[in-house]
Design a protein around this motif. Structure first.
Motif, PDB file in Angstrom:
ATOM      1  N   SER A 111     -28.581 -25.196  16.756  1.00  0.00           N
ATOM      2  CA  SER A 111     -29.376 -25.518  17.943  1.00  0.00           C
ATOM      3  C   SER A 111     -28.620 -26.456  18.882  1.00  0.00           C
ATOM      4  N   ALA A 112     -29.079 -26.498  20.139  1.00  0.00           N
ATOM      5  CA  ALA A 112     -28.442 -27.356  21.141  1.00  0.00           C
ATOM      6  C   ALA A 112     -28.448 -28.820  20.697  1.00  0.00           C
ATOM      7  N   GLN A 113     -29.550 -29.303  20.197  1.00  0.00           N
ATOM      8  CA  GLN A 113     -29.696 -30.642  19.616  1.00  0.00           C
ATOM      9  C   GLN A 113     -30.201 -30.412  18.194  1.00  0.00           C
ATOM     10  N   HIS A 114     -29.311 -30.203  17.264  1.00  0.00           N
ATOM     11  CA  HIS A 114     -29.679 -29.732  15.924  1.00  0.00           C
ATOM     12  C   HIS A 114     -30.155 -30.854  14.999  1.00  0.00           C
ATOM     13  N   ALA A 115     -29.375 -31.942  14.906  1.00  0.00           N
ATOM     14  CA  ALA A 115     -29.694 -33.022  13.966  1.00  0.00           C
ATOM     15  C   ALA A 115     -29.026 -34.311  14.409  1.00  0.00           C
ATOM     16  N   ALA A 172     -27.911 -48.087   5.228  1.00  0.00           N
ATOM     17  CA  ALA A 172     -27.938 -46.769   4.585  1.00  0.00           C
ATOM     18  C   ALA A 172     -27.905 -45.667   5.642  1.00  0.00           C
ATOM     19  N   PHE A 173     -27.417 -44.498   5.240  1.00  0.00           N
ATOM     20  CA  PHE A 173     -27.368 -43.341   6.122  1.00  0.00           C
ATOM     21  C   PHE A 173     -28.501 -42.380   5.798  1.00  0.00           C
ATOM     22  N   SER A 174     -28.971 -41.697   6.837  1.00  0.00           N
ATOM     23  CA  SER A 174     -29.925 -40.608   6.652  1.00  0.00           C
ATOM     24  C   SER A 174     -29.652 -39.554   7.719  1.00  0.00           C
ATOM     25  N   VAL A 175     -30.111 -38.339   7.441  1.00  0.00           N
ATOM     26  CA  VAL A 175     -29.979 -37.244   8.398  1.00  0.00           C
ATOM     27  C   VAL A 175     -31.387 -36.801   8.788  1.00  0.00           C
ATOM     28  N   ASP A 176     -31.583 -36.554  10.079  1.00  0.00           N
ATOM     29  CA  ASP A 176     -32.849 -36.048  10.608  1.00  0.00           C
ATOM     30  C   ASP A 176     -32.606 -34.704  11.267  1.00  0.00           C
ATOM     31  N   ASP A 177     -33.354 -33.699  10.851  1.00  0.00           N
ATOM     32  CA  ASP A 177     -33.332 -32.421  11.550  1.00  0.00           C
ATOM     33  C   ASP A 177     -34.186 -32.582  12.808  1.00  0.00           C
ATOM     34  N   LEU A 178     -33.721 -32.077  13.931  1.00  0.00           N
ATOM     35  CA  LEU A 178     -34.426 -32.237  15.206  1.00  0.00           C
ATOM     36  C   LEU A 178     -35.182 -30.965  15.573  1.00  0.00           C
ATOM     37  N   SER A 230     -34.738 -27.980  14.493  1.00  0.00           N
ATOM     38  CA  SER A 230     -33.811 -26.876  14.757  1.00  0.00           C
ATOM     39  C   SER A 230     -34.395 -25.571  14.224  1.00  0.00           C
ATOM     40  N   SER A 231     -33.965 -24.467  14.808  1.00  0.00           N
ATOM     41  CA  SER A 231     -34.462 -23.149  14.394  1.00  0.00           C
ATOM     42  C   SER A 231     -33.998 -22.765  12.990  1.00  0.00           C
ATOM     43  N   ASN A 232     -32.766 -23.121  12.637  1.00  0.00           N
ATOM     44  CA  ASN A 232     -32.193 -22.669  11.372  1.00  0.00           C
ATOM     45  C   ASN A 232     -32.006 -23.777  10.343  1.00  0.00           C
ATOM     46  N   GLY A 233     -32.536 -24.935  10.638  1.00  0.00           N
ATOM     47  CA  GLY A 233     -32.644 -25.991   9.649  1.00  0.00           C
ATOM     48  C   GLY A 233     -31.387 -26.766   9.317  1.00  0.00           C
ATOM     49  N   THR A 234     -31.639 -27.855   8.601  1.00  0.00           N
ATOM     50  CA  THR A 234     -30.610 -28.741   8.075  1.00  0.00           C
ATOM     51  C   THR A 234     -30.851 -28.838   6.579  1.00  0.00           C
ATOM     52  N   THR A 235     -29.777 -28.734   5.799  1.00  0.00           N
ATOM     53  CA  THR A 235     -29.919 -28.876   4.353  1.00  0.00           C
ATOM     54  C   THR A 235     -29.015 -29.984   3.839  1.00  0.00           C
ATOM     55  N   VAL A 236     -29.442 -30.605   2.745  1.00  0.00           N
ATOM     56  CA  VAL A 236     -28.633 -31.579   2.021  1.00  0.00           C
ATOM     57  C   VAL A 236     -28.562 -31.073   0.584  1.00  0.00           C
ATOM     58  N   ASN A 237     -27.348 -30.775   0.147  1.00  0.00           N
ATOM     59  CA  ASN A 237     -27.115 -30.234  -1.201  1.00  0.00           C
ATOM     60  C   ASN A 237     -27.979 -29.002  -1.467  1.00  0.00           C
ATOM     61  N   GLY A 238     -28.104 -28.157  -0.439  1.00  0.00           N
ATOM     62  CA  GLY A 238     -28.808 -26.886  -0.572  1.00  0.00           C
ATOM     63  C   GLY A 238     -30.310 -26.937  -0.391  1.00  0.00           C
ATOM     64  N   VAL A 239     -30.887 -28.108  -0.152  1.00  0.00           N
ATOM     65  CA  VAL A 239     -32.331 -28.260   0.024  1.00  0.00           C
ATOM     66  C   VAL A 239     -32.629 -28.537   1.493  1.00  0.00           C
ATOM     67  N   ARG A 240     -33.503 -27.694   2.086  1.00  0.00           N
ATOM     68  CA  ARG A 240     -33.859 -27.888   3.494  1.00  0.00           C
ATOM     69  C   ARG A 240     -34.643 -29.187   3.649  1.00  0.00           C
ATOM     70  N   VAL A 241     -34.273 -29.978   4.672  1.00  0.00           N
ATOM     71  CA  VAL A 241     -34.891 -31.291   4.872  1.00  0.00           C
ATOM     72  C   VAL A 241     -35.293 -31.485   6.330  1.00  0.00           C
ATOM     73  N   GLU A 242     -36.291 -32.339   6.527  1.00  0.00           N
ATOM     74  CA  GLU A 242     -36.597 -32.840   7.868  1.00  0.00           C
ATOM     75  C   GLU A 242     -35.917 -34.184   8.050  1.00  0.00           C
ATOM     76  N   ARG A 243     -35.949 -34.986   6.983  1.00  0.00           N
ATOM     77  CA  ARG A 243     -35.251 -36.274   6.945  1.00  0.00           C
ATOM     78  C   ARG A 243     -34.862 -36.517   5.493  1.00  0.00           C
ATOM     79  N   ALA A 244     -33.625 -37.001   5.291  1.00  0.00           N
ATOM     80  CA  ALA A 244     -33.173 -37.248   3.925  1.00  0.00           C
ATOM     81  C   ALA A 244     -32.096 -38.328   3.921  1.00  0.00           C
ATOM     82  N   PRO A 245     -32.065 -39.154   2.879  1.00  0.00           N
ATOM     83  CA  PRO A 245     -30.970 -40.109   2.747  1.00  0.00           C
ATOM     84  C   PRO A 245     -29.677 -39.367   2.429  1.00  0.00           C
TER      85      PRO A 245
END
Length: 140
Positions: free
Chosen positions: A80-84, A92-98, A100-115
């Motif tokens: 996506s244009a603004q994916h994550a 600490a670090f975390s990732v946020d999916d914004l 997106s149409s095709n998602g964000t995964t951490v270690n194979g698990v789809r997440v909205e927000r994850a450390p």
């Protein structure tokens, strides 16, 4: 050296840091330099278009997507244009999916927000990266 109160850009390696020196009061020692935290983290591409390339995360918010305004630009379909965004908050670090149409995964698990931890595999749609982090202990 520039006068007090002006911004100074300090180039360290491949990143710029802006430091602001505050005015010195007469009879007092100069204040310490104020700057954001030093962040030693990066993404290593595991798939094309960034296979084996590293991208340093040099700010508390690191944006990822197809648009040119992102910190990490991934010019492929299904990103996506603004994916994550990756955030550094409270040491600490975390990732946020914004949304997106095709998602964000951490270690194979789809997440909205994850450390994020060192060596996690983060994917933005079909493109994967290894998250690397070298936490630094604060000097006292």
């Amino acid at each position: 050296m520039k006068p007090w109160g002006e911004e100074h850009t300090v180039i360290e390696g491949d990143t710029d840091k802006t430091r602001i020196f505050l005015p010195q009061e007469e009879g007092k020692e100069a204040p310490e330099e104020k700057e954001g935290p030093l962040i030693f983290a990066w993404l290593v591409g595991l798939t094309e278009p960034h296979l084996d390339r590293s991208f340093r995360i040099a700010s508390e918010r690191f944006s990822i997507g197809k648009n040119p305004g992102n910190n990490l630009i991934i010019p492929v379909p299904y990103v996506s244009a603004q994916h994550a965004s990756i955030f550094f908050i409270d040491g600490a670090f975390s990732v946020d999916d914004l949304h997106s149409s095709n998602g964000t995964t951490v270690n194979g698990v789809r997440v909205e927000r994850a450390p994020l931890k060192d060596d996690d595999i983060v994917a933005f749609g079909p493109v994967s990266y290894r998250f690397k982090w070298l936490p630094l202990e604060k000097e006292e």
